[in-house]
Design a protein around this motif. Structure first.
Motif, mmCIF file in Angstrom:
data_model
loop_
_atom_site.group_PDB
_atom_site.id
_atom_site.type_symbol
_atom_site.label_atom_id
_atom_site.label_comp_id
_atom_site.label_asym_id
_atom_site.label_seq_id
_atom_site.Cartn_x
_atom_site.Cartn_y
_atom_site.Cartn_z
ATOM 1 N N TYR A 143 49.027 46.598 36.633
ATOM 2 C CA TYR A 143 49.401 45.649 35.590
ATOM 3 C C TYR A 143 50.512 44.750 36.109
ATOM 4 O O TYR A 143 51.494 45.219 36.699
ATOM 5 C CB TYR A 143 49.866 46.382 34.339
ATOM 6 N N ASP A 156 44.337 41.606 26.840
ATOM 7 C CA ASP A 156 44.232 40.164 27.129
ATOM 8 C C ASP A 156 45.040 39.336 26.143
ATOM 9 O O ASP A 156 44.542 38.358 25.553
ATOM 10 C CB ASP A 156 42.772 39.702 27.128
ATOM 11 N N GLY A 207 49.981 38.257 31.141
ATOM 12 C CA GLY A 207 49.886 38.847 32.476
ATOM 13 C C GLY A 207 48.443 39.076 32.832
ATOM 14 O O GLY A 207 47.521 38.516 32.212
ATOM 15 N N LYS A 208 48.220 39.897 33.831
ATOM 16 C CA LYS A 208 46.860 40.218 34.245
ATOM 17 C C LYS A 208 46.794 41.658 34.719
ATOM 18 O O LYS A 208 47.818 42.278 35.050
ATOM 19 C CB LYS A 208 46.389 39.281 35.346
ATOM 20 N N ARG A 245 52.312 46.423 29.081
ATOM 21 C CA ARG A 245 51.051 46.921 29.632
ATOM 22 C C ARG A 245 49.966 46.979 28.566
ATOM 23 O O ARG A 245 48.806 46.637 28.824
ATOM 24 C CB ARG A 245 51.252 48.316 30.244
ATOM 25 N N ILE A 249 48.784 43.410 27.882
ATOM 26 C CA ILE A 249 47.999 42.861 28.999
ATOM 27 C C ILE A 249 46.607 43.476 29.020
ATOM 28 O O ILE A 249 45.614 42.792 29.303
ATOM 29 C CB ILE A 249 48.743 43.105 30.326
ATOM 30 N N ILE A 306 52.919 41.104 35.074
ATOM 31 C CA ILE A 306 53.317 40.044 34.150
ATOM 32 C C ILE A 306 53.657 38.807 34.973
ATOM 33 O O ILE A 306 54.127 38.899 36.108
ATOM 34 C CB ILE A 306 54.518 40.447 33.263
#
Length: 585
Positions: free
Chosen positions: A148, A114, A131-132, A108, A111, A150
């Motif tokens: 969060y 970035d 991930g985003k 987390r 992510i 992945i």
């Protein structure tokens, strides 16, 4: 001794040289190496790929890296991905992994920053995001509610031509997301797919696609306006130099030959011809600066030659740093020769002190800054931290190659360098008193002007260069960069001559150090713009800040030496010309 240097240099070249392209048969194993991970906006803050809880083989095999790759922060390691030549795969299982709460928290955190990952396949780089995060401000009274995820599935699209790999792209499939918003342990299945596609592109041009960013229309407009800006400044300065300055100087020389003594005294620079060639204090240090500046000038020219021959190209891992190590080692001869030659030319004495100063004038600040930055990188556990073995190798290269080459250049400079300079008029025993100067003849003003004019002509290209060094833009136009460098040299020389003439016209004969400082002051503007660039960027954190300021300082210091040397040499040739003309007339 010479045979030892040659053998050592050949060994160094073999170790840090890069391999050629590889040919494969269908079904051959083509290794995919994982490299590093890091936040998108902090190019210097990278960590080993397996610092994150990704699927990993047992044992992890580290690829033997070149010196340039290590200096670049690359840490290539084996992976579980199997991309055999021309074999497609669909949803192959990489591994099943149970993520603990601490591993989820680590994911987390990365992510949120970035984080991206980088891999290499047949020496071709590929990237993807870990991930985003999805943020929702519509609930809880406008407070942020973040989710969060992945990416658990990675798609590889590989291009081939005959028996060679031409290109590769990776795509994180948004259809395969794993929610890690909670701290509870979770089972994740990581998968991947491979698709092979035939292309007509040749292997010789497979790196060209990594340079297409510079062909974007916006970049073209920037280069176009930069070109016009540079031409305008050059025309202005050269026009001032030729139409006003040279005409005025010719009139003064003409009046010197035809006029009376009263006319001659009206021209201030003629009154100090017995003092203008008096060597300044710390002449050994000045010669060392000239030697180091000449070395970096040759180094830059050599890098341009390598770029034009296609040896240097984007993401050729470590090649630029490899080239810097080799060329800097070889050009130590230039530093020693130039230093000893100018010292003999100015004072007529052979001194080893100036050559020794040339050897430490840049390397001592370099080693101090790099040591501090390496300590910071070790504290963060970043890949930018140099291993102990690499530090030993660098010290050995400097001790066994750079220093001997430097001393060899010093010997050649003393024997075959410039002969002792004979001033056109005898130098007085006591220096002439310098009158009070007008504001435009004072040192700080002239240094400011000497730096501002050259930098203003290349400011736009300098922005592009910073974006390449500290961002993800790719500066792949060596022709435009060479043009900007030539403009920088021409303006430094022209402005240096003009400011030296203004100084001499005020009967100030202490021009030696000032001419060097006026040319080199453009590097101060370069560094100042670097600070401005950092403040406007998205870079954050102590590690990135320290690396940015430290390496930018070393970069600009090298340009200070180059431009200062150019300005001094132009002023020296100008002064020799005008005072010899006075003697002849």
């Amino acid at each position: 001794m010479g045979q030892f240097l040659l053998q050592a240099l050949l060994a160094l070249t073999f170790w840090i040289g890069s391999g050629s392209s590889t040919r494969y048969n269908a079904g051959d194993h083509v290794p995919l190496f994982v490299n590093k991970v890091g936040p998108l906006h902090n190019p210097s803050e990278t960590y080993q790929y397996y610092d994150l809880p990704f699927c990993r083989p047992e044992p992890v095999i580290e690829k033997q890296e070149t010196l340039g790759e290590v200096l670049n922060g690359d840490r290539l390691m084996s992976s579980l991905y199997e991309l055999k030549f021309k074999e497609d795969k669909t949803h192959s299982v990489l591994c099943h992994k149970r993520l603990t709460s601490s591993e989820i928290a680590r994911f987390r955190d990365t992510i949120a920053q970035d984080f991206y990952f980088q891999m290499y396949y047949d020496d071709l780089p590929l990237w993807g995001f870990v991930g985003k995060v999805e943020r929702d401000y519509s609930v809880h009274g406008g407070e942020e509610n973040a989710k969060y995820y992945i990416f658990s599935h990675l798609k590889f699209n590989v291009l081939y031509n005959a028996d060679e790999v031409i290109g590769i792209n990776s795509f994180s499939d948004p259809s395969y997301l794993v929610d890690i918003s909670e701290n509870a342990e979770i089972d994740v299945q990581f998968t991947y797919s491979v698709s092979w596609n035939l292309t007509s592109e040749r292997s010789e041009t497979r790196m060209n696609k990594y340079s297409q960013a510079s062909l974007h229309p916006i970049s073209k407009k920037i280069h176009y306006f930069s070109f016009l800006n540079s031409i305008s400044v050059v025309v202005l300065v050269v026009g001032l130099l030729s139409l006003l300055f040279m005409r005025h100087l010719k009139n003064e020389l003409r009046s010197s030959s035809n006029g009376d003594e009263e006319d001659k005294r009206e021209v201030g620079w003629k009154l100090i011809q017995s003092d203008v060639f008096r060597c300044p204090q710390n002449i050994s240090l000045l010669c060392a600066f000239l030697g180091a500046g000449a070395q970096f000038l040759i180094l830059i020219i050599a890098l341009f030659a390598l770029a034009f021959t296609g040896f240097l190209y984007p993401y050729n891992s470590g090649t630029l740093l490899t080239s810097l190590v080799i060329v800097y080692t070889l050009t130590s001869v230039v530093a020693g020769y130039t230093t000893a030659s100018f010292h003999s030319h100015f004072e007529g004495a052979k001194q080893r002190r100036s050559v020794r100063l040339a050897g430490i004038i840049y390397t001592v600040p370099f080693f101090i800054i790099v040591s501090i930055l390496n300590t910071v990188a070790i504290t963060y556990g970043a890949t930018a931290a140099l291993p102990f073995g690499t530090i030993v190798v660098i010290i050995l290269i400097y001790t066994l190659l750079n220093i001997p080459f430097l001393m060899l250049g010093g010997v050649l400079g003393n024997r075959f360098g410039l002969s002792e300079f004979q001033p056109p008029s005898a130098i007085k025993r006591n220096p002439r008193e310098i009158p009070t100067q007008n504001w435009y003849r004072r040192k700080l003003y002239q240094m400011f002007l000497g730096g501002l004019v050259p930098f203003s002509a290349v400011a736009l290209e300098w922005h592009q260069l910073y974006a390449t060094l500290w961002g993800f833009k790719i500066y792949t136009s060596p022709g435009i960069m060479l043009f900007a460098f030539i403009v920088l040299i021409l303006l430094s020389a022209s402005v240096g001559v003009i400011l030296t003439y203004i100084q001499l016209s005020g009967e100030d004969h202490e021009w030696w150090w000032r001419s060097f400082s006026c040319g080199g002051f453009a590097a101060i503007f370069m560094y100042g713009y670097g600070v401005f660039f950092y403040l406007r960027s998205d870079m954050t954190g102590l590690l990135q800040l320290s690396f940015y300021l430290g390496y930018t300082a070393l970069f600009c210091y090298a340009f200070f030496l180059v431009l200062g040397t150019i300005s001094f040499l132009a002023s020296w040739m100008f002064i020799r010309h005008i005072y010899r003309s006075v003697k002849l007339e």
